[in-house]
Enzyme design. Structure first.
Site, PDB file in Angstrom:
ATOM      1  N   GLY A  51       0.832  -1.206   0.000  1.00 29.67           N
ATOM      2  CA  GLY A  51       0.000   0.000   0.000  1.00 29.67           C
ATOM      3  C   GLY A  51       0.862   1.250   0.000  1.00 29.67           C
TER       4      GLY A  51
ATOM      5  N   GLY B  74       0.593  -8.100  -5.905  1.00 32.25           N
ATOM      6  CA  GLY B  74       1.530  -8.624  -6.901  1.00 32.25           C
ATOM      7  C   GLY B  74       2.744  -9.317  -6.320  1.00 32.25           C
TER       8      GLY B  74
ATOM      9  N   GLY C  75       6.521  -2.451   2.952  1.00 32.77           N
ATOM     10  CA  GLY C  75       6.153  -2.885   4.298  1.00 32.77           C
ATOM     11  C   GLY C  75       6.590  -4.330   4.511  1.00 32.77           C
TER      12      GLY C  75
ATOM     13  N   ASP D  41       0.932   2.310   8.897  1.00 30.67           N
ATOM     14  CA  ASP D  41       0.486   1.655  10.138  1.00 30.67           C
ATOM     15  C   ASP D  41       1.537   1.711  11.254  1.00 30.67           C
ATOM     16  OD1 ASP D  41      -1.778   1.078   8.765  1.00 30.67           O
ATOM     17  OD2 ASP D  41      -1.377  -1.059   8.511  1.00 30.67           O
TER      18      ASP D  41
ATOM     19  N   ARG E  97     -23.508   7.933  14.472  1.00 28.37           N
ATOM     20  CA  ARG E  97     -23.105   7.839  13.066  1.00 28.37           C
ATOM     21  C   ARG E  97     -21.716   7.217  12.989  1.00 28.37           C
ATOM     22  NH1 ARG E  97     -27.739   9.518  12.160  1.00 28.37           N
ATOM     23  NH2 ARG E  97     -28.266  11.433  11.040  1.00 28.37           N
TER      24      ARG E  97
END
Ligand code: F6P
Length: 366
Positions: free
Chosen positions: A12, A81, A121, A146, A284
Site C-alpha cells: 500500500g 503482486g 512494508g 500503520d 453515526r
C-alpha cells in the site's frame, strides 16, 4: 565502481514514497551510478503484466524533479503482486499461488542490474529478503502508514496519516457536539493501533479501540452513557479497523484469497448500530480509509523519507546488502532485514501514550 541499481515501491502506498525515490535517484547519480525504477512493485518485470516485461524505466534527475512533496508513488505499487504468491488459474478453475522468483532473478541478470533498493512494508520486504537469500543484493527501506514495522522507531507516512485522522476527528467533534451525536470513526491499522491511538489522544476522543487491547462492548456503552449523563452530550469513538472484542473476531469486508490478503473493515458501522440501540443516542459512523494514505507528506515524513533514501544508497556503497535502513534517533542506521521482519511493532499496552490517554479519562473499552 559504476553500478546499475533498481528501485521499486511495493504494498500500500504511503505519503513520502516519492521523496524516498528522489533521494535514492539523486544520491545514486551523485555516485556516478545509473538508476532504474521497476513499475508496480515487481509487476514491471513480469511478462504477463500490462508492461509485457518492459516496466523498467531509467530514472534521471529530471524524472524526480518536484516530487518531494507529492503523495503516491511515481513508480506505481501493488499489494496484489507478490511474485512468490502469484495467483494462477488451474485447468479445473481453481486458483493456486505459484512462486515466480526465478523470473525476477533472470530479469535482473538480463538487464545487468546490480542491486535492488526495495521500499515496502512487511510483505514487500519479505519478498526482498527471499530474493536476497537467492543471491540478489538488496537493501530495504521500511514503509507503512500503520507504523507496525519493528526495528525502526517510525516509518515515513505514519505521522501524515495521524494528522489526517486527527483533522477528521477535530471536525467530527464540532458536528457531534452541535447534534448531540456519537461518532464512531474507523482508521487504518489491521494488526496495530498506532494511528487510532495517536490521533485519538491528539483529537481527544472519548473511547479508543485498538487490536492490542481487546474490548468489552459494555465498557464502551458505559463511557458513552456517562458523557451524556454528565452533560457533555456527544461522544467520539476512534477504532482501529483490526480492533476486536475479548474472545471475538476482527471485522472483514473481504476474505483472503490466493495472492490477496483479507480486507479489514466494517467495525465502525457495527459498533455505531450497537451504541445507538443500547445507549439510545443518535450515532453515526465514518470510515477514513484511503484518505489516510493519500496527500502530501508532512515535513517530518518528507525529511525522514529523504534520509532513508540517501542512507540506502550509502549502504549500497558499503556493500551492506540484506539490511534495512532504520530510524534510531538521532541517527538512521542499518539493521539486518531478518531482524526487522522477525516481529511486528505493536502498541505497548502499558506505554506512556496509553497511560496518558487513561489519565485523561479516555476509555480503551477494557
Ligand atoms: O497500508 C496498510 C493498510 O493501510 C492497512 O491498514 C489497510 O488494511 C490496508 O492498507 C488497505 O489496503 P488496500 O485497500 O490497498 O488493500
Amino acid at each position: 565502481m559504476s553500478m546499475k541499481i533498481a528501485v521499486n515501491t511495493g504494498g500500500g502506498d504511503a505519503p513520502g514514497l516519492n521523496a524516498v525515490i528522489r533521494a535514492v535517484v539523486l544520491a545514486a547519480i551523485n555516485e556516478g551510478w545509473e538508476v532504474y525504477g521497476i513499475r508496480d512493485g515487481f509487476g514491471g518485470l513480469l511478462k504477463d503484466s500490462e508492461y509485457n516485461g518492459d516496466g523498467v524505466v531509467r530514472l534521471t534527475a529530471n524524472s524526480v524533479t518536484g516530487i518531494t512533496h507529492t503523495g503516491g508513488t511515481i513508480l506505481g505499487t501493488s499489494n496484489r503482486g507478490n511474485p512468490m504468491k502469484w495467483p494462477q488459474e488451474q485447468p479445473d478453475g481453481s486458483i493456486i499461488e505459484i512462486d515466480r522468483s526465478d523470473e525476477i532473478m533472470q530479469e535482473f541478470e538480463k538487464r545487468g542490474l546490480d542491486c535492488l533498493i526495495s521500499i515496502g512494508g512487511d510483505g514487500s520486504l519479505t519478498i526482498a529478503r527471499r530474493l536476497r537469500d537467492r543471491g540478489l543484493p538488496v537493501i530495504g527501506i521500511p514503509k507503512t502508514i500503520d507504523n507496525d514495522l519493528a526495528s525502526t522507531t517510525t516509518t515515513f507516512g505514519f505521522l501524515t496519516a495521524v494528522e489526517t485522522a486527527t483533522d477528521a476527528i477535530d471536525k467530527l467533534h464540532t458536528t457531534a457536539a452541535s447534534h448531540k451525536r456519537t461518532f464512531v470513526v474507523e482508521v487504518m491499522g489491521r494488526h496495530s493501533g498506532w494511528i487510532a491511538l495517536f490521533a485519538g489522544v491528539a483529537g481527544t476522543a472519548d473511547v479508543i479501540l485498538i487490536p492490542e487491547i481487546p474490548f468489552t462492548i459494555d465498557k464502551v456503552f458505559q463511557k458513552v452513557r456517562h458523557r451524556y449523563e454528565v452533560g457533555r452530550e456527544f461522544a467520539v469513538v476512534v477504532v482501529a479497523e483490526g480492533a476486536k472484542e475479548i474472545g471475538g473476531e476482527a471485522s472483514f469486508v473481504e476474505e483472503a484469497k490466493p495472492g490477496q490478503e483479507a480486507r479489514y473493515g466494517g467495525l465502525a458501522k457495527k459498533l455505531a448500530k450497537r451504541i445507538e440501540a443500547e445507549c439510545e443516542v443518535e450515532t453515526r459512523s465514518l470510515v477514513l480509509g484511503h484518505l489516510q494514505r493519500g496527500g502530501q507528506p508532512n515535513s517530518y515524513d518528507r525529511l525522514l523519507a529523504l534520509r532513508f533514501g540517501s542512507a540506502a544508497v550509502e549502504l549500497v556503497k558499503r556493500g551492506d546488502f540484506g539490511s534495512m535502513v532504520s530510524l534510531d534517533p538521532p541517527d538512521v542506521i542499518a539493521v539486518p532485514l531478518g531482524q526487522a521482519l522477525a516481529k511486528r511493532k505493536n502498541v505497548p499496552v502499558d506505554g506512556d501514550v496509553v497511560r496518558t490517554a487513561r489519565a485523561l479519562g479516555i476509555s480503551f473499552g477494557d
